[in-house]
Design a protein around this motif. Structure first.
Motif, PDB file in Angstrom:
ATOM      1  N   GLU A   1       0.832  -1.194   0.000  1.00  0.00           N
ATOM      2  CA  GLU A   1       0.000   0.000   0.000  1.00  0.00           C
ATOM      3  C   GLU A   1       0.866   1.243   0.000  1.00  0.00           C
ATOM      4  N   ASP A   2       1.975   1.222   0.757  1.00  0.00           N
ATOM      5  CA  ASP A   2       2.889   2.358   0.726  1.00  0.00           C
ATOM      6  C   ASP A   2       3.413   2.550  -0.689  1.00  0.00           C
ATOM      7  N   LYS A   3       3.690   1.439  -1.377  1.00  0.00           N
ATOM      8  CA  LYS A   3       4.206   1.500  -2.736  1.00  0.00           C
ATOM      9  C   LYS A   3       3.196   2.165  -3.658  1.00  0.00           C
ATOM     10  N   GLN A   4       1.903   1.979  -3.368  1.00  0.00           N
ATOM     11  CA  GLN A   4       0.867   2.566  -4.198  1.00  0.00           C
ATOM     12  C   GLN A   4       0.653   4.050  -3.895  1.00  0.00           C
ATOM     13  N   SER A   5       1.246   4.552  -2.825  1.00  0.00           N
ATOM     14  CA  SER A   5       0.968   5.917  -2.418  1.00  0.00           C
ATOM     15  C   SER A   5       1.710   6.958  -3.233  1.00  0.00           C
ATOM     16  N   GLY A   6       2.510   6.545  -4.190  1.00  0.00           N
ATOM     17  CA  GLY A   6       3.157   7.505  -5.063  1.00  0.00           C
ATOM     18  C   GLY A   6       4.624   7.725  -4.786  1.00  0.00           C
ATOM     19  N   TYR A   7       5.242   6.904  -3.945  1.00  0.00           N
ATOM     20  CA  TYR A   7       6.647   7.070  -3.614  1.00  0.00           C
ATOM     21  C   TYR A   7       7.486   5.970  -4.249  1.00  0.00           C
TER      22      TYR A   7
ATOM     23  N   GLU B   1       3.949  -3.602 -12.309  1.00  0.00           N
ATOM     24  CA  GLU B   1       4.027  -3.149 -13.700  1.00  0.00           C
ATOM     25  C   GLU B   1       2.864  -3.683 -14.504  1.00  0.00           C
ATOM     26  N   GLN B   2       2.389  -2.865 -15.420  1.00  0.00           N
ATOM     27  CA  GLN B   2       1.328  -3.265 -16.338  1.00  0.00           C
ATOM     28  C   GLN B   2       1.667  -2.732 -17.718  1.00  0.00           C
ATOM     29  N   GLU B   3       1.104  -3.348 -18.730  1.00  0.00           N
ATOM     30  CA  GLU B   3       1.208  -2.802 -20.081  1.00  0.00           C
ATOM     31  C   GLU B   3      -0.197  -2.458 -20.507  1.00  0.00           C
ATOM     32  N   GLN B   4      -0.431  -1.175 -20.734  1.00  0.00           N
ATOM     33  CA  GLN B   4      -1.768  -0.767 -21.120  1.00  0.00           C
ATOM     34  C   GLN B   4      -1.755   0.579 -21.824  1.00  0.00           C
ATOM     35  N   TRP B   5      -2.703   0.722 -22.718  1.00  0.00           N
ATOM     36  CA  TRP B   5      -2.971   2.005 -23.331  1.00  0.00           C
ATOM     37  C   TRP B   5      -3.788   2.790 -22.333  1.00  0.00           C
ATOM     38  N   GLN B   6      -3.390   4.008 -22.001  1.00  0.00           N
ATOM     39  CA  GLN B   6      -4.114   4.740 -20.981  1.00  0.00           C
ATOM     40  C   GLN B   6      -5.175   5.665 -21.574  1.00  0.00           C
TER      41      GLN B   6
ATOM     42  N   TYR C   1      -1.283  11.033 -26.739  1.00  0.00           N
ATOM     43  CA  TYR C   1      -1.285   9.598 -26.480  1.00  0.00           C
ATOM     44  C   TYR C   1      -0.631   9.355 -25.127  1.00  0.00           C
ATOM     45  N   SER C   2      -1.158   8.382 -24.392  1.00  0.00           N
ATOM     46  CA  SER C   2      -0.564   8.025 -23.112  1.00  0.00           C
ATOM     47  C   SER C   2      -0.616   6.514 -22.959  1.00  0.00           C
ATOM     48  N   LEU C   3       0.522   5.922 -22.586  1.00  0.00           N
ATOM     49  CA  LEU C   3       0.588   4.480 -22.426  1.00  0.00           C
ATOM     50  C   LEU C   3       1.491   4.111 -21.263  1.00  0.00           C
ATOM     51  N   GLU C   4       1.383   2.848 -20.867  1.00  0.00           N
ATOM     52  CA  GLU C   4       2.225   2.316 -19.798  1.00  0.00           C
ATOM     53  C   GLU C   4       2.864   1.035 -20.308  1.00  0.00           C
ATOM     54  N   LYS C   5       4.196   0.994 -20.258  1.00  0.00           N
ATOM     55  CA  LYS C   5       4.919  -0.169 -20.755  1.00  0.00           C
ATOM     56  C   LYS C   5       6.299  -0.223 -20.117  1.00  0.00           C
ATOM     57  N   TYR C   6       6.810  -1.432 -19.916  1.00  0.00           N
ATOM     58  CA  TYR C   6       8.148  -1.657 -19.373  1.00  0.00           C
ATOM     59  C   TYR C   6       8.339  -1.012 -17.998  1.00  0.00           C
TER      60      TYR C   6
ATOM     61  N   ASP D   1      14.165   1.669  -7.542  1.00  0.00           N
ATOM     62  CA  ASP D   1      13.364   2.150  -8.672  1.00  0.00           C
ATOM     63  C   ASP D   1      13.801   3.544  -9.098  1.00  0.00           C
ATOM     64  N   ARG D   2      14.172   4.364  -8.133  1.00  0.00           N
ATOM     65  CA  ARG D   2      14.670   5.711  -8.445  1.00  0.00           C
ATOM     66  C   ARG D   2      15.966   5.601  -9.257  1.00  0.00           C
ATOM     67  N   ASP D   3      16.866   4.694  -8.861  1.00  0.00           N
ATOM     68  CA  ASP D   3      18.120   4.497  -9.598  1.00  0.00           C
ATOM     69  C   ASP D   3      17.852   4.025 -11.027  1.00  0.00           C
ATOM     70  N   LYS D   4      16.885   3.108 -11.187  1.00  0.00           N
ATOM     71  CA  LYS D   4      16.525   2.628 -12.524  1.00  0.00           C
ATOM     72  C   LYS D   4      15.989   3.769 -13.380  1.00  0.00           C
ATOM     73  N   PHE D   5      15.140   4.595 -12.768  1.00  0.00           N
ATOM     74  CA  PHE D   5      14.563   5.724 -13.497  1.00  0.00           C
ATOM     75  C   PHE D   5      15.646   6.696 -13.964  1.00  0.00           C
ATOM     76  N   VAL D   6      16.566   7.027 -13.078  1.00  0.00           N
ATOM     77  CA  VAL D   6      17.659   7.939 -13.435  1.00  0.00           C
ATOM     78  C   VAL D   6      18.490   7.332 -14.563  1.00  0.00           C
ATOM     79  N   HIS D   7      18.737   6.025 -14.501  1.00  0.00           N
ATOM     80  CA  HIS D   7      19.516   5.333 -15.535  1.00  0.00           C
ATOM     81  C   HIS D   7      18.821   5.423 -16.897  1.00  0.00           C
ATOM     82  N   VAL D   8      17.509   5.158 -16.921  1.00  0.00           N
ATOM     83  CA  VAL D   8      16.762   5.189 -18.182  1.00  0.00           C
ATOM     84  C   VAL D   8      16.691   6.606 -18.749  1.00  0.00           C
TER      85      VAL D   8
END
Length: 199
Positions: free
Chosen positions: A31-37, A120-125, A158-163, A42-49
């Motif tokens: 639930e904490d993970k769902q709260s937007g933090y 993670e999900q793959e979806q067209w938003q 367009y908005s999508l969720e992938k990877y 994950d932060r390191d992965k995001f910075v890398h990408v």
């Protein structure tokens, strides 16, 4: 016999304490993970990408003009609340924005990428568009809404969720330029291919 009961109670309390801690970790941490933090990994992965996007993503016909500058439209307090204080782990630390310009056809693309929080999900938003020729014309079904006060612009989104990432792209073009949807589809296809190779 009394000592056995006391021992049983002590062991029972210990077991309940351990199980309670485990249950808290399993039930409430997601639930904490769902709260937007974001977590640190994950932060390191995001910075890398996003660093790879900065260095290697060169969509055909476009130049990126922000070059690492911050471009963030702040979110109202009523939506984010205390997250506003957590710059690195809230939306401010898991979203990066880009502005691409195409001098050949005069289009502008705003791209925002953010790290997904939670499973993670793959979806067209979503997708939406506005065409000046369609929705601000004195000569069609929407003529009752025509006025020269509205901007002569086309906008496609367009908005999508992938990877594990959310990607949102908005293309803006002159009102006389009417193939924005196909240009945006081509652009977001390039984004998808880049993420597939680099995430």
């Amino acid at each position: 016999m009394r000592k056995a009961k006391q021992m049983f109670l002590v062991v029972s309390y210990f077991v309940v304490f351990v199980l309670g801690g485990y249950a808290y970790h399993v039930i409430f941490q997601p639930e904490d993970k769902q709260s937007g933090y974001l977590s640190e990994s994950d932060r390191d992965k995001f910075v890398h990408v996003t660093k790879k996007i900065d260095e290697k993503f060169k969509p055909e016909g476009y130049e990126e003009l922000l070059q690492g500058d911050v471009n963030m439209l702040t979110t109202p307090d009523m939506i984010l609340g205390p997250q506003q204080q957590e710059l690195q782990t809230s939306i401010f630390g898991r979203q990066k924005n880009y502005i691409f310009k195409n001098q050949t056809n005069g289009t502008v693309i705003l791209m925002s990428i953010s790290k997904r929080v939670g499973a993670e999900q793959e979806q067209w938003q979503n997708s939406i568009y506005y065409s000046n020729a369609r929705y601000n014309s004195p000569d069609n079904d929407f003529k009752a809404y025509y006025a020269n006060v509205y901007p002569s612009i086309n906008a496609y989104q367009y908005s999508l969720e992938k990877y594990g990432y959310n990607v949102s792209c908005v293309l803006l073009s002159d009102s006389t330029y009417d193939k924005g949807a196909s240009d945006l589809a081509d652009f977001i296809t390039q984004v998808d291919e880049f993420l597939q190779e680099n995430v």
